[in-house]
Enzyme design. Structure first.
Site, PDB file in Angstrom:
ATOM      1  N   HIS A  33       4.389   6.298   5.457  1.00  0.00           N
ATOM      2  CA  HIS A  33       3.429   7.307   5.964  1.00  0.00           C
ATOM      3  C   HIS A  33       2.261   6.728   7.325  1.00  0.00           C
ATOM      4  CE1 HIS A  33       0.753   5.367   2.943  1.00  0.00           C
ATOM      5  NE2 HIS A  33      -0.340   5.533   3.971  1.00  0.00           N
ATOM      6  N   HIS A  46       0.777  -1.064  -0.100  1.00  0.00           N
ATOM      7  CA  HIS A  46       0.175   0.090   0.105  1.00  0.00           C
ATOM      8  C   HIS A  46       0.990   1.107   0.007  1.00  0.00           C
ATOM      9  CE1 HIS A  46      -2.824   3.049   1.184  1.00  0.00           C
ATOM     10  NE2 HIS A  46      -2.206   2.966   2.203  1.00  0.00           N
ATOM     11  N   GLU A  89       1.626   5.944  12.910  1.00  0.00           N
ATOM     12  CA  GLU A  89       0.312   5.314  13.460  1.00  0.00           C
ATOM     13  C   GLU A  89       0.270   3.976  13.598  1.00  0.00           C
ATOM     14  OE1 GLU A  89      -4.156   5.697  11.433  1.00  0.00           O
ATOM     15  OE2 GLU A  89      -2.619   7.143  10.643  1.00  0.00           O
ATOM     16  N   ASP A  90       0.967   2.963  12.710  1.00  0.00           N
ATOM     17  CA  ASP A  90       0.394   1.677  12.808  1.00  0.00           C
ATOM     18  C   ASP A  90       1.554   0.624  13.304  1.00  0.00           C
ATOM     19  OD1 ASP A  90      -2.182   2.160  11.620  1.00  0.00           O
ATOM     20  OD2 ASP A  90      -1.798   1.875   9.692  1.00  0.00           O
TER      21      ASP A  90
END
Length: 719
Positions: free
Chosen positions: A92, A68, A96-97
């Protein structure tokens, strides 16, 4: 066993294909066409780190998660963006993940990449009370980061594009939610920034997923007429190419099909049938200079009959996003209308890449003035909106209004062009010129004639704002404002006014409650004040006053927090009632259930978010809802002023002209009628309820006496 709707074998085949087409080697090969070798090395290093951090994570479509961010980077690479942007695209989601932190990304790849990655990352939902608040605050954070570095939104738009391409892995409800957000927020942002290549794909895929049946119907209809239109399109292309060449000009002439969402939106907004949308197909002509644009326009109009009211010169008057082109609609054979767009190569580059072309320019592309796009002016407005609108949900609402695709162009008295959203009013214009001008406006002159503030402006008008020294924004303006900057300006002013009034009222309420205990703020020690603030978790006395004034805290309970074991408390002593001045504004509200007016015996009820609500003594509704700690003893200030609403119930003989007679008596008594309704109709007697404005009980008594003198009136009483 299935993984996201695919079998394991299907998933392996798909992953293998994606690896060949969108893997790091394929990306690096593409970058060799425009990026220096050191930049490609940096992009590979970012991939190696991202692949390690995302290892073991899979998307709902089944392939490894790293594909992705690689696909996001490929989208940006096709726009020929720099290595820093591509590194941020690949990384990116790591903050966050994964367990990566900002400092780790900054240490490995530099603070510039880390800033971009952090700007795209969502905030932790656990910090907020609701999903809506979390989403709004995350979006606000993204927009603020965008104003500092436009590449943040480029990464986010590319991220959304790839998510839309792979939306099949989501359930129908989630698909619809993402598609709606795409059409309402991200596609309009791409339009506002002039990035046409992203906008069209986001709109098409958003439309297909939000309204799949409507999309299929339009797709089928467009295919059914494609054959005839395409043959005509080729004929027009050839005719125009020969005509332009005969004049010694070099031009690229190419046909295009308008995207289905644009067709759908035009059908819905203009109430047209599909067959009535004439610009399903069109022609775009690319030339070398502005002068050649106008020469080609003459050639087109010589060959085909123009439709006079369907011509737009966006070269002389560019759109807000910097878009420039000549648009004309002409009649071809068979009465079929076609739109022709004429622009230079530079304008075409702006139309496709928008503000992203600025970064192409930094890489050495010959892009002329692409770094001065008008979209950058919008980013400045966005930064102002962030400062003015502190509530994140309101910020998102204001931004939605600011993303309108249509504009009007109006002039200041000195001839400066002000561009506004379609439907903008005189107040929107005032705030667009300067916030202080908006705060003090009272009227306007449009083309030399007086106009109300809610007057909708049209292109070409000259607007002059009339101000007054003591004028202030009105909350009612929020019902007609069309621009985010104006709405934020009004909200910001009202909020500050409310805060000031709330602090003033809160201090008076606390002083009264302390006086009931035989104390005062002046007699409290600093230690007692600090201890009380700490117990209530309030930062300061002004913050506490504001909380009391807005009804979030009750003064009688707050006063107890300032008592220490050795503080003497007077027994049986009561402070004087609090005097209502009538000028407290937004933090004092007069109850609609009993409509108190000066001269009535009154008391107050603390209400969360509303401040102090004033009731008449004896009000049944207040008696049921007011607890002992909520009740505040009130009186009217000796110098109270203004008008106060009161409701009167008039029963009279049902005769012609009755309402006119009543209205005349109210006017004679200097009472303004705010509202009239007829709860009981028919029969010999008629009951009418009037909501009127009076100054006090004496004024009200005078009104009632005058109305009673009308022969038809049987009774009049205060509701």
């Amino acid at each position: 066993m299935e993984i996201g709707g695919l079998t394991r074998l299907q998933s392996k085949i798909r992953t293998s294909r994606i690896s060949r087409e969108y893997g790091i080697d394929a990306l690096a090969e593409h970058l060799e066409g425009y990026m220096p070798a050191p930049g490609i090395v940096q992009v590979r290093a970012a991939h190696a780190y991202g692949e390690k951090q995302h290892r073991g994570q899979f998307r709902k479509t089944g392939e490894p998660y790293i594909y992705h961010p690689l696909a996001v980077a490929r989208i940006l690479a096709e726009m020929r963006l720099d290595a820093t942007t591509l590194m941020a695209a690949i990384l990116h989601d790591v903050i966050e993940d994964t367990d990566s932190a900002y400092d780790e990304v900054a240490r490995r790849f530099g603070t510039e990449v880390a800033h971009l990655v952090e700007g795209v990352s969502k905030l932790d939902k656990a910090q907020f009370h609701s999903r809506q608040e979390a989403s709004a605050e995350s979006f606000r954070k993204l927009m603020l980061a965008m104003t500092r570095d436009i590449r943040v939104i480029l990464v986010k738009l590319a991220d959304r594009m790839h998510n839309m391409r792979t939306l099949d892995g989501q359930n129908p409800r989630k698909r619809a939610q993402i598609a709606r957000e795409t059409l309402e927020i991200y596609a309009p942002i791409a339009r506002r920034l002039g990035i046409n290549s992203m906008r069209t794909e986001l709109e098409e895929k958003g439309f297909a997923n939000l309204y799949p049946r409507r999309y299929e119907v339009l797709l089928k209809a467009s295919r059914s007429i494609a054959g005839d239109r395409r043959s005509l399109l080729r004929e027009i292309e050839e005719t125009l190419s020969r005509s332009v060449a005969a004049e010694g000009l070099t031009a690229a002439v190419r046909g295009r099909r308008k995207n289905l969402y644009s067709i759908y939106r035009k059908m819905r907004e203009k109430h047209r049938r599909f067959l009535d949308v004439f610009d399903l197909y069109g022609v775009r002509i690319i030339v070398g200079s502005v002068d050649e644009c106008y020469r080609v326009l003459g050639i087109v109009h010589h060959r085909y009959r123009p439709i006079s009211d369907q011509f737009n010169d966006y070269i002389a008057n560019p759109k807000l996003n910097g878009y420039q082109s000549l648009h004309t609609t002409v009649m071809a054979r068979g009465g079929i209308k076609f739109e022709v767009q004429i622009r230079t190569r530079e304008m075409d580059q702006i139309a496709e890449a928008g503000i992203a072309a600025h970064w192409q320019y930094k890489l050495g592309e010959s892009a002329g003035r692409l770094g001065t796009l008008d979209a950058e002016e919008w980013l400045g407005h966005l930064a102002d909106l962030h400062e003015d609108e502190r509530d994140s949900v309101n910020f998102v609402d204001s931004l939605r209004m600011d993303l309108f695709p249509d504009e009007v162009y109006v002039f200041t008295p000195k001839g400066k062009i002000i561009r506004l959203s379609k439907g903008a009013t005189c107040v929107d214009f005032a705030y667009a010129v300067h916030t202080e001008l908006g705060n003090r406006c009272v009227a306007a002159r449009v083309d030399g004639h007086l106009a109300p503030l809610n007057n909708k402006l049209e292109s070409g008008q000259t607007v002059e704002i009339i101000t007054a020294k003591h004028a202030r924004p009105n909350a009612a303006w929020l019902h007609f404002l069309k621009t985010g900057k104006a709405r934020a300006g009004v909200r910001n002013y009202l909020k500050h006014q409310r805060d000031d009034k709330a602090q003033e009222l809160g201090e008076r309420l606390l002083e009264k409650s302390l006086a009931d205990l035989g104390l005062s703020l002046r007699r409290l020690s600093r230690a007692d004040i600090d201890r009380g603030l700490a117990e209530m978790d309030e930062a300061s006395l002004p913050a506490l006053y504001s909380a009391i004034g807005l009804g979030r805290r009750l003064a009688p309970l707050v006063s107890r927090h300032f008592l220490s074991g050795d503080t003497p408390v007077a027994s049986g002593k009561r402070a004087k009632p609090l005097a209502v001045q009538g000028t407290e504004g937004l933090v004092v509200e007069f109850a609609k259930c009993c409509h108190p007016v000066p001269g009535d015996a009154i008391h107050g009820q603390a209400s969360v978010g509303r401040g102090l609500v004033v009731h008449r003594t004896g009000c049944a509704y207040s008696a049921r809802r007011t607890a002992s700690n909520d009740r505040v003893e009130l009186t009217w200030d000796a110098h109270v002023a203004g008008e106060y609403e009161v409701e009167l119930r008039v029963t009279a003989a049902n005769k012609r002209g009755l309402l006119a007679s009543l209205s005349a008596r109210f006017a004679d008594a200097d009472a303004n009628i705010e509202n009239v309704n007829f709860p009981e109709r028919g029969g010999a007697l008629l009951t009418i309820r009037f909501l009127i404005g009076v100054r006090d009980r004496h004024h009200l008594a005078n009104v009632i006496r005058r109305v009673r003198r009308i022969p038809e009136v049987e009774s009049i009483e205060r509701s």
